[in-house]
Structures are given as C-alpha cells and as structure tokens.
Scaffold this motif. Sequence first.
Motif, short mmCIF file in Angstrom:
data_model
loop_
_atom_site.label_atom_id
_atom_site.label_comp_id
_atom_site.label_asym_id
_atom_site.label_seq_id
_atom_site.Cartn_x
_atom_site.Cartn_y
_atom_site.Cartn_z
N VAL A 46 3.20 -3.07 -8.34
CA VAL A 46 1.92 -2.36 -8.32
C VAL A 46 1.67 -1.92 -6.88
CG1 VAL A 46 -0.56 -2.51 -8.74
CG2 VAL A 46 1.05 -3.72 -10.24
N LEU A 47 1.40 -0.64 -6.69
CA LEU A 47 1.22 -0.09 -5.35
C LEU A 47 -0.21 0.45 -5.22
CD1 LEU A 47 4.32 0.93 -6.46
CD2 LEU A 47 4.48 1.21 -3.99
N PHE A 48 -0.91 -0.08 -4.22
CA PHE A 48 -2.30 0.29 -4.00
C PHE A 48 -2.42 1.23 -2.80
CE2 PHE A 48 -4.09 -2.58 -7.00
CZ PHE A 48 -3.31 -3.72 -6.98
N HIS A 49 -3.39 2.11 -2.87
CA HIS A 49 -3.74 2.94 -1.73
C HIS A 49 -4.48 2.08 -0.71
CE1 HIS A 49 -5.61 6.24 0.55
NE2 HIS A 49 -4.70 7.03 0.02
N PRO A 50 -4.36 2.39 0.58
CA PRO A 50 -5.14 1.62 1.57
C PRO A 50 -6.62 1.61 1.21
CG PRO A 50 -3.57 3.06 2.67
CD PRO A 50 -3.52 3.42 1.22
N PRO A 51 -7.35 0.53 1.55
CA PRO A 51 -8.79 0.45 1.24
C PRO A 51 -9.53 1.67 1.73
CG PRO A 51 -7.98 -1.66 2.04
CD PRO A 51 -6.85 -0.68 2.22
N THR A 52 -10.47 2.12 0.94
CA THR A 52 -11.20 3.35 1.26
C THR A 52 -12.69 3.13 1.05
OG1 THR A 52 -11.37 5.70 0.70
CG2 THR A 52 -10.99 4.19 -1.11
N PRO A 53 -13.54 3.88 1.76
CA PRO A 53 -14.99 3.74 1.54
C PRO A 53 -15.37 4.04 0.10
CG PRO A 53 -14.54 4.96 3.56
CD PRO A 53 -13.23 4.82 2.86
N LEU A 54 -16.42 3.40 -0.37
CA LEU A 54 -16.89 3.58 -1.73
C LEU A 54 -18.28 4.20 -1.72
CD1 LEU A 54 -15.82 0.11 -3.20
CD2 LEU A 54 -14.63 2.29 -3.47
N ASN A 55 -18.53 5.06 -2.67
CA ASN A 55 -19.85 5.66 -2.83
C ASN A 55 -20.80 4.60 -3.40
OD1 ASN A 55 -22.06 7.04 -4.38
ND2 ASN A 55 -21.08 8.86 -3.56
N ARG A 56 -21.89 4.32 -2.69
CA ARG A 56 -22.79 3.25 -3.10
C ARG A 56 -23.43 3.52 -4.46
NH1 ARG A 56 -23.27 3.22 2.52
NH2 ARG A 56 -23.14 1.14 3.48
N VAL A 57 -23.71 4.79 -4.75
CA VAL A 57 -24.31 5.13 -6.05
C VAL A 57 -23.30 4.82 -7.17
CG1 VAL A 57 -25.25 6.98 -7.49
CG2 VAL A 57 -25.81 6.88 -5.05
N ALA A 58 -22.04 5.22 -6.94
CA ALA A 58 -21.00 4.95 -7.94
C ALA A 58 -20.77 3.45 -8.09
CB ALA A 58 -19.71 5.66 -7.55
N VAL A 59 -20.91 2.71 -6.99
CA VAL A 59 -20.77 1.25 -7.06
C VAL A 59 -21.91 0.66 -7.89
CG1 VAL A 59 -20.89 -0.88 -5.71
CG2 VAL A 59 -19.51 1.03 -4.89
N PHE A 60 -23.12 1.13 -7.65
CA PHE A 60 -24.30 0.60 -8.36
C PHE A 60 -24.16 0.80 -9.86
CE2 PHE A 60 -28.63 0.83 -10.02
CZ PHE A 60 -29.17 -0.35 -9.53
N PHE A 61 -23.65 1.96 -10.27
CA PHE A 61 -23.51 2.27 -11.69
C PHE A 61 -22.08 2.06 -12.19
CE2 PHE A 61 -27.18 4.91 -10.39
CZ PHE A 61 -28.12 4.47 -11.32
N ARG A 62 -21.28 1.27 -11.49
CA ARG A 62 -19.86 1.15 -11.82
C ARG A 62 -19.63 0.70 -13.26
NH1 ARG A 62 -15.24 1.52 -8.85
NH2 ARG A 62 -16.62 2.99 -7.81
N LEU A 63 -20.37 -0.28 -13.73
CA LEU A 63 -20.14 -0.79 -15.09
C LEU A 63 -20.44 0.29 -16.13
CD1 LEU A 63 -19.19 -3.28 -16.56
CD2 LEU A 63 -21.57 -4.01 -16.78
N ILE A 64 -21.49 1.08 -15.88
CA ILE A 64 -21.82 2.17 -16.80
C ILE A 64 -20.74 3.25 -16.74
CG2 ILE A 64 -23.49 3.99 -17.33
CD1 ILE A 64 -25.67 2.16 -16.24
N LEU A 65 -20.32 3.60 -15.54
CA LEU A 65 -19.29 4.63 -15.38
C LEU A 65 -17.96 4.18 -15.97
CD1 LEU A 65 -20.06 5.71 -11.69
CD2 LEU A 65 -20.56 7.01 -13.77
N ALA A 66 -17.66 2.89 -15.88
CA ALA A 66 -16.38 2.40 -16.36
C ALA A 66 -16.37 2.18 -17.87
CB ALA A 66 -16.04 1.08 -15.66
N GLU A 76 0.83 -1.19 0.00
CA GLU A 76 0.00 0.00 0.00
C GLU A 76 0.87 1.24 0.00
OE1 GLU A 76 -2.41 -0.53 3.41
OE2 GLU A 76 -3.66 -2.08 2.51
N VAL A 77 0.40 2.26 -0.68
CA VAL A 77 1.12 3.52 -0.74
C VAL A 77 0.13 4.64 -0.46
CG1 VAL A 77 0.77 3.73 -3.23
CG2 VAL A 77 2.59 5.02 -2.14
N VAL A 78 0.55 5.58 0.35
CA VAL A 78 -0.32 6.69 0.69
C VAL A 78 -0.09 7.82 -0.29
CG1 VAL A 78 -0.92 8.37 2.46
CG2 VAL A 78 -0.30 6.04 3.12
N ALA A 79 -1.15 8.27 -0.94
CA ALA A 79 -1.07 9.35 -1.90
C ALA A 79 -2.13 10.37 -1.57
CB ALA A 79 -1.27 8.81 -3.33
N GLN A 80 -2.21 11.44 -2.35
CA GLN A 80 -3.18 12.48 -2.08
C GLN A 80 -4.60 12.00 -2.35
OE1 GLN A 80 -1.91 15.85 -4.41
NE2 GLN A 80 -0.33 16.42 -2.95
#
Length: 271
Positions: A117-137, A13-17
Amino acid sequence: MTGPESYPASGSEVVAQEPSVELDVFPPQQHSRWTVLLRLILIIPQAIVIWALGIAAVVVVICGWFGALFLGRLPDWCSDFLRGYTAYSTRVYAYGMLLVDTYPPFAWNPQDYPVRVLFHPPTPLNRVAVFFRLILAFPILVLASFFTSGWTVIAIIVWLIVLISGRMPQPVFEATAAVLRIQLRTSAYTYLITPTYLKGIFGDRTPVVQPGFTPAQPAQSPTRPLWVSSGGRTLLIVILVLGILASIGQSAVSTTSYDDTDTVSVSYIAD
C-alpha cells in the motif's frame, strides 16, 4: 514479472498528481492448493488481530478528527497508526480474497510482501470537509459495502476455481483487485488519510494503443495502474448487482423478522 522487492515497502509514500492511495498486488504463478483449501482457518488469527486493531483505530480516528479540525491536518501519530492499520488490514484482506498465497506476517511494516500500500505524503485537510467527513463518506461506504457483499456472494466460486486450477483467472484477479482497492481508498478517505474521494471504481483509464505507443509511466505492478479488461468490468458489474441484491434481501429479512417479533409480542400481551 518483476518481483515486489523492486518497489517501495507497504506504508511508504508515493508522489502522484493528487493525494491518493495506490495498491500493488503481485499474484503467485501458482497457488498452493493446501493453503487455498484451509484459507478460512488460516486467516482466523489475523482476523482476531484486525478486530483488536480496528477497535483502536476507531479511537484514533476520533482523536484525529478533532486534531484535524484544529490543525488543518491529521496529527502525525494518528496518521502513522491509521496508515499502518490500513496497510495491515489490506494485506490480510488480499490474502483472504486469494489474491496472494503468502501468509501475511504479524508485522506493521513487513519487507518484500507481495501486497504493498503506497500513501501520498501527508497533506493539509479542508476543515469543512473534515467536519462533514462521515456524511461525505457515507455514499462511498455504502458503495464499498455493495462491492464487498457482492464479492462475498461469489467467493465460493472463486475459491473452487483457484482450488481446482491453482490459479485465479485474469478477469477474476482484476475484479477482485478492484474490489480490494475500493475498500482501501474508501477507508483512507474515511480515516482522513487522504482528502481525495474514491475514484477508479472500474479500474484506471486504459491508454489507446497505437503503433509505436510508449506509455509515459510504465506499469509499476499488475495493479498499478489497474487496467481492467472487458471481462473484469463485466464481473465487477455482476459483483455490484449481487451486492445490491444481497443488501436488499438482508434488509427484507430483517424487516420480516422485526414484524414477526412485533406480532408475537402483541399476541403475548393480548393473551
């Protein structure tokens, strides 16, 4: 050049802005021409593993999607698997794209491999963005496919250059690393690993160099930050255009084949 052992291992994990995914690639001073010549054959076992893991990743992503809707975050076991799979596949792609010459180990979290590959620590996710993730992606999935297809078009040229010279020219390395990072960040967003949308398509912002200038954050690797030269940016644009043209051509061929098949079917019925 500082060796990869000085940096965190893949999957760390890597801490970024902001929650993002970073990529370290340490290219060799000289490629082995034999491994370059046989690269497509050597990568077959890894491709089989990636295929099998990819099937499992689809199941985990579906489970993670439901979990994120209820929890507001990706369940830990889903996050661990998807991070591991994303890092593993990135190492294999980097080897296949001739960025590195060391064969990727069949290991989930290898030490001292020249692709990290360096990942940021796990973070909360917006449920609306999760619901529409495939469309947004979808837009960035299409964009990433253009870059991947475009790089595939020039792959034979890149292969010949590295095979003959034993080196990958710097602009080609920059453009190839940028394509790999686009794939990585697109996958990380689609798999719910990060809430951060794709950025840095043409590299990171290069600071204006002035007398006495000292970067606030020194470079961690040749690709972090990824500073792409004018030659590398031009090649990235060429790759993008080639990818779009290849996709259009493939669609045209598919449409023509479908029309021909339909015509033959109608003629057969009429007879």
